[in-house]
Design an enzyme around this catalytic site. Structure first.
Site, short mmCIF file in Angstrom:
data_model
loop_
_atom_site.label_atom_id
_atom_site.label_comp_id
_atom_site.label_asym_id
_atom_site.label_seq_id
_atom_site.Cartn_x
_atom_site.Cartn_y
_atom_site.Cartn_z
N CYS A 133 6.31 -1.90 -0.12
CA CYS A 133 5.26 -2.83 0.29
C CYS A 133 3.86 -2.31 -0.09
O CYS A 133 3.60 -2.00 -1.24
CB CYS A 133 5.39 -3.12 1.78
SG CYS A 133 4.36 -4.46 2.39
N GLY A 134 2.97 -2.19 0.86
CA GLY A 134 1.59 -1.80 0.58
C GLY A 134 1.45 -0.45 -0.08
O GLY A 134 0.46 -0.19 -0.79
#
Length: 208
Positions: free
Chosen positions: A108-109
């Site tokens: 993800c991030g």
């Protein structure tokens, strides 16, 4: 011995690392001759971290304690705070690990942080869908290496989308070689389908 370091940062997405941390820490499905695995949480300091789910977690150690060698594995969870410059040191450690043959696993991030450092410019990888990395990282040059799938394992670099945490965990376990092949397949099939036959196959695959 594998040394698995889990990076903790504020707003850490709890669910993204749940499968992999539980299995590596508990060792409940490890094969008899599995390599030894040490699991340690690290952060920029030893101050408590508040996760996205509101849990308060105290790191075991700091970034400086990471051993840079081919037996080290760094897990980088998603979070809403990756744009903060204070996380630059862990991305520098990630680059060092990749260069020396260690393993870096980002979801993800955290993939945006790797993209900012240019670590995804020349290797197969994924993130939260096409266009996501370009949106948050104008300097990203890895579009030709982007694969639109939940998780991508390219040797010692394993990246995943926010929805790819289960297959990401499977690929990390496979990289470490701590499950028998049939155990890993049954484990993944059970948690991805909820079909009881895979649970029984998982139990049958374990050491007697």
């Amino acid at each position: 011995m594998f040394k698995v370091y889990i990076y903790l940062l504020d707003t850490l997405a709890d669910w993204e690392i749940g499968h992999i941390t539980a299995e590596l820490y508990s060792k409940r499905f490890f094969k008899k001759d599995a390599p030894e695995v040490m699991v340690k949480t690290i952060s920029i300091s030893k101050e408590p971290v508040k996760t996205m789910g509101g849990l308060t977690v105290v790191p075991d150690g700091s970034i400086d304690e990471i051993e840079i060698d081919d037996k080290s594995v760094l897990l980088l969870p998603g979070a809403d705070t990756w744009s903060d410059a204070k996380h630059t040191p862990i991305i520098q450690k990630a680059e060092e690990l990749i260069l020396c043959g260690g393993t870096v696993c980002a979801i993800c991030g955290a993939t945006v942080a790797l993209a900012h450092a240019g670590l995804l410019d020349n290797r197969p990888h994924t993130s939260n869908g096409e266009g996501f990395l370009e949106m948050f990282c104008p300097t990203y040059k890895g579009k030709d290496f982007f694969i639109d799938t939940p998780s991508v394992a390219d040797g010692n670099l394993i990246t995943a989308a926010a929805t790819g945490n289960l297959i990401w965990a499977k690929q990390i376990i496979e990289r470490l070689g701590v499950f028998k092949d049939e155990t890993l397949e049954a484990w993944y099939d059970y948690f991805s389908t909820n079909d009881a036959k895979h649970f029984f196959a998982l139990m049958e695959s374990l050491p007697k």
